[in-house]
Design a protein around this motif. Sequence first.
Motif, PDB file in Angstrom:
ATOM      1  N   ALA A   1     -29.547  11.991  -9.559  1.00  0.00           N
ATOM      2  CA  ALA A   1     -28.622  12.014  -8.428  1.00  0.00           C
ATOM      3  C   ALA A   1     -29.245  12.706  -7.224  1.00  0.00           C
ATOM      4  CB  ALA A   1     -27.332  12.716  -8.833  1.00  0.00           C
ATOM      5  N   ALA A   2     -29.990  13.790  -7.471  1.00  0.00           N
ATOM      6  CA  ALA A   2     -30.653  14.483  -6.367  1.00  0.00           C
ATOM      7  C   ALA A   2     -31.732  13.608  -5.735  1.00  0.00           C
ATOM      8  CB  ALA A   2     -31.251  15.787  -6.878  1.00  0.00           C
ATOM      9  N   ARG A   3     -32.444  12.848  -6.543  1.00  0.00           N
ATOM     10  CA  ARG A   3     -33.482  11.975  -5.997  1.00  0.00           C
ATOM     11  C   ARG A   3     -32.875  10.833  -5.202  1.00  0.00           C
ATOM     12  NH1 ARG A   3     -36.416  12.078 -11.860  1.00  0.00           N
ATOM     13  NH2 ARG A   3     -37.524  14.065 -11.620  1.00  0.00           N
ATOM     14  N   ILE A   4     -31.742  10.304  -5.684  1.00  0.00           N
ATOM     15  CA  ILE A   4     -31.071   9.227  -4.946  1.00  0.00           C
ATOM     16  C   ILE A   4     -30.599   9.720  -3.585  1.00  0.00           C
ATOM     17  CG2 ILE A   4     -29.025   7.748  -4.950  1.00  0.00           C
ATOM     18  CD1 ILE A   4     -29.359   7.488  -7.965  1.00  0.00           C
ATOM     19  N   ASP A   5     -30.184  10.992  -3.519  1.00  0.00           N
ATOM     20  CA  ASP A   5     -29.734  11.574  -2.249  1.00  0.00           C
ATOM     21  C   ASP A   5     -30.892  11.919  -1.323  1.00  0.00           C
ATOM     22  OD1 ASP A   5     -27.130  11.330  -3.010  1.00  0.00           O
ATOM     23  OD2 ASP A   5     -26.948  13.382  -3.762  1.00  0.00           O
ATOM     24  N   GLY A   6     -32.122  11.676  -1.760  1.00  0.00           N
ATOM     25  CA  GLY A   6     -33.271  11.880  -0.885  1.00  0.00           C
ATOM     26  C   GLY A   6     -34.014  13.173  -1.094  1.00  0.00           C
ATOM     27  N   ALA A   7     -33.673  13.948  -2.123  1.00  0.00           N
ATOM     28  CA  ALA A   7     -34.361  15.215  -2.372  1.00  0.00           C
ATOM     29  C   ALA A   7     -35.697  14.951  -3.055  1.00  0.00           C
ATOM     30  CB  ALA A   7     -33.496  16.128  -3.239  1.00  0.00           C
ATOM     31  N   GLY A   8     -36.729  15.658  -2.610  1.00  0.00           N
ATOM     32  CA  GLY A   8     -38.024  15.569  -3.250  1.00  0.00           C
ATOM     33  C   GLY A   8     -38.064  16.397  -4.524  1.00  0.00           C
ATOM     34  N   GLU A   9     -39.218  16.362  -5.214  1.00  0.00           N
ATOM     35  CA  GLU A   9     -39.331  17.081  -6.477  1.00  0.00           C
ATOM     36  C   GLU A   9     -39.257  18.593  -6.278  1.00  0.00           C
ATOM     37  OE1 GLU A   9     -39.118  15.771  -9.281  1.00  0.00           O
ATOM     38  OE2 GLU A   9     -39.316  13.676  -8.680  1.00  0.00           O
ATOM     39  N   VAL A  10     -39.864  19.085  -5.197  1.00  0.00           N
ATOM     40  CA  VAL A  10     -39.828  20.530  -4.951  1.00  0.00           C
ATOM     41  C   VAL A  10     -38.411  20.993  -4.634  1.00  0.00           C
ATOM     42  CG1 VAL A  10     -40.682  22.398  -3.471  1.00  0.00           C
ATOM     43  CG2 VAL A  10     -42.235  20.541  -4.163  1.00  0.00           C
ATOM     44  N   ARG A  11     -37.707  20.235  -3.795  1.00  0.00           N
ATOM     45  CA  ARG A  11     -36.336  20.602  -3.455  1.00  0.00           C
ATOM     46  C   ARG A  11     -35.419  20.455  -4.659  1.00  0.00           C
ATOM     47  NH1 ARG A  11     -32.665  17.889   1.406  1.00  0.00           N
ATOM     48  NH2 ARG A  11     -30.860  19.279   1.169  1.00  0.00           N
ATOM     49  N   THR A  12     -35.644  19.447  -5.480  1.00  0.00           N
ATOM     50  CA  THR A  12     -34.845  19.276  -6.689  1.00  0.00           C
ATOM     51  C   THR A  12     -35.034  20.453  -7.632  1.00  0.00           C
ATOM     52  OG1 THR A  12     -35.014  16.879  -6.513  1.00  0.00           O
ATOM     53  CG2 THR A  12     -34.419  17.767  -8.659  1.00  0.00           C
ATOM     54  N   PHE A  13     -36.263  20.933  -7.725  1.00  0.00           N
ATOM     55  CA  PHE A  13     -36.528  22.068  -8.626  1.00  0.00           C
ATOM     56  C   PHE A  13     -35.851  23.338  -8.124  1.00  0.00           C
ATOM     57  CE2 PHE A  13     -39.219  25.815  -9.460  1.00  0.00           C
ATOM     58  CZ  PHE A  13     -39.065  25.891 -10.835  1.00  0.00           C
ATOM     59  N   PHE A  14     -36.027  23.668  -6.843  1.00  0.00           N
ATOM     60  CA  PHE A  14     -35.534  24.944  -6.341  1.00  0.00           C
ATOM     61  C   PHE A  14     -34.020  24.952  -6.102  1.00  0.00           C
ATOM     62  CE2 PHE A  14     -40.039  25.532  -5.266  1.00  0.00           C
ATOM     63  CZ  PHE A  14     -40.222  26.837  -5.676  1.00  0.00           C
ATOM     64  N   GLN A  15     -33.431  23.828  -5.720  1.00  0.00           N
ATOM     65  CA  GLN A  15     -32.008  23.812  -5.382  1.00  0.00           C
ATOM     66  C   GLN A  15     -31.121  23.295  -6.505  1.00  0.00           C
ATOM     67  OE1 GLN A  15     -31.275  21.839  -1.649  1.00  0.00           O
ATOM     68  NE2 GLN A  15     -32.470  23.298  -0.455  1.00  0.00           N
ATOM     69  N   VAL A  16     -31.673  22.499  -7.408  1.00  0.00           N
ATOM     70  CA  VAL A  16     -30.856  21.926  -8.477  1.00  0.00           C
ATOM     71  C   VAL A  16     -31.187  22.549  -9.827  1.00  0.00           C
ATOM     72  CG1 VAL A  16     -30.246  19.792  -9.693  1.00  0.00           C
ATOM     73  CG2 VAL A  16     -30.621  19.761  -7.218  1.00  0.00           C
ATOM     74  N   ALA A  17     -32.459  22.536 -10.198  1.00  0.00           N
ATOM     75  CA  ALA A  17     -32.840  22.980 -11.542  1.00  0.00           C
ATOM     76  C   ALA A  17     -32.877  24.499 -11.673  1.00  0.00           C
ATOM     77  CB  ALA A  17     -34.203  22.388 -11.910  1.00  0.00           C
ATOM     78  N   LEU A  18     -33.384  25.180 -10.652  1.00  0.00           N
ATOM     79  CA  LEU A  18     -33.580  26.624 -10.772  1.00  0.00           C
ATOM     80  C   LEU A  18     -32.283  27.394 -11.048  1.00  0.00           C
ATOM     81  CD1 LEU A  18     -36.108  28.369 -10.704  1.00  0.00           C
ATOM     82  CD2 LEU A  18     -35.603  28.915  -8.327  1.00  0.00           C
ATOM     83  N   PRO A  19     -31.159  27.095 -10.377  1.00  0.00           N
ATOM     84  CA  PRO A  19     -29.923  27.812 -10.734  1.00  0.00           C
ATOM     85  C   PRO A  19     -29.484  27.582 -12.176  1.00  0.00           C
ATOM     86  CG  PRO A  19     -29.708  26.787  -8.579  1.00  0.00           C
ATOM     87  CD  PRO A  19     -30.957  26.256  -9.176  1.00  0.00           C
ATOM     88  N   LEU A  20     -29.717  26.379 -12.703  1.00  0.00           N
ATOM     89  CA  LEU A  20     -29.347  26.098 -14.086  1.00  0.00           C
ATOM     90  C   LEU A  20     -30.254  26.805 -15.078  1.00  0.00           C
ATOM     91  CD1 LEU A  20     -28.686  22.251 -13.763  1.00  0.00           C
ATOM     92  CD2 LEU A  20     -27.002  24.097 -13.773  1.00  0.00           C
ATOM     93  N   LEU A  21     -31.458  27.144 -14.657  1.00  0.00           N
ATOM     94  CA  LEU A  21     -32.417  27.811 -15.536  1.00  0.00           C
ATOM     95  C   LEU A  21     -32.322  29.333 -15.491  1.00  0.00           C
ATOM     96  CD1 LEU A  21     -35.590  25.643 -14.793  1.00  0.00           C
ATOM     97  CD2 LEU A  21     -34.094  25.503 -16.780  1.00  0.00           C
TER      98      LEU A  21
END
Length: 316
Positions: A206-226
Motif C-alpha cells: 500500500a505504501a509503494r502504491i501511494d508512491g513511497a520509496g523503499e527508504v521512506r517505507t522503512f522509516f515511516q511504515v516499518a520502523l514504528p512497527l519494529l
Amino acid sequence: MTSPVVTASERSANAPSGTTGPVPRLRASRRRHSPGKPRRSVLLTVLTSLVLLYSLVPLIWLAISATKTQEGLSRSFGLWFDGDFALWDNVAQTFTYDDGVFTRWLLNTLLYVGLGAGGATFLAVLGGYALAKFDFPGRRAVFAVVIGAVAVPGTALAVPTFLMFSEMGLTNTPWAVIIPSLISPFGLYLMWVFATDAVPAELMEAARIDGAGEVRTFFQVALPLLAPGIVTVLLFTMVATWNNFFLPLVMLKDPDWYPLTLGLNSWNAQAATAGGEAVFNLVVTGSLITILPLIAAFLLLQKYWQSGLAAGSVKE
C-alpha cells in the motif's frame, strides 16, 4: 419437575438385545479449569522463588556492602549492615580516588555503549528487515552464516580480532572495542524473525502504491512497527557491551581507555600487588554504581518491550 429415578433393572431391560449384565454408568466428565483462573503449581512456585532468590541475594549483598567501610567489610556479616554507614563517603571516594579515573571509565563505557550497542542495533534492524521482506539470491546462505555466527562465542574471536586490529594499528584505541561491538549475529537473527510477522506485506504494498520509496517505507511504515523488537535488541546489545570484559582486556593496555568492568578489576587486583592499596569498599561501591544505569534502562524501556511480546499471537 424432578426426573424419575431409573433403577438398574430398568436399565437392563432397556438395554439393546444381545447385551448381558447391567449397563455401565457413563463416566462423569472432568471438571474443566476456568480460563479466567490460572492453575496454581506448587512446584513452579518453588522453582520461581528459588530463581528469584538466586537473582536478588547478590544485589542485596552488593547494596548492603556498599554502605560499609574497608574495615567493616571484614568485621560484619555480609547480608547485614555495619555500625558505620559509609555509603555517601564511599560514593565520594569512588569518584575522587586516583584523580577521578572512575569518571573517565564511566564516560568510556557510555562511549562504547552509545556507538557500539547503538550501531549494532541499527545494523541489526536494517539487516533483519531486508532479510525478512526482500527475496534475493543467496538468502539461504546468509541465513546459514547468521545461525553459525550465533553459535560461535565471542571469546573465541577475541584473539583473531586482536591480531587483525594489530596489523591495522587500531589496538589500544577505542575503535578496537567499538568496531567488534557493531556485529551482533543474535540481534540480526532476532530482528529477522520479528520483522517477518511484525510488518505485513500488504502494508508495504500500500505504501509503494501511494508512491513511497523503499527508504521512506522503512522509516515511516516499518520502523514504528519494529519498535518492540528494536528495544529488545538494544537491551541485549547494551548489556553485552556494558558488561564486556574480555575484549577490552585483550585490546586495551592504557588505563585511560578502560571501561568500568576492566577498571574495577584493576582496583580489585591492586591489593595483591606489592605495595598496593586494598580498596574493596570502592570496588563494591563502584559495582553498585555500574549496575544502576542498566536497571534504569530496563525500567524505562519495559513498556516498549512488553508491548510487542504478544505481537502476531492473535489472528484477526
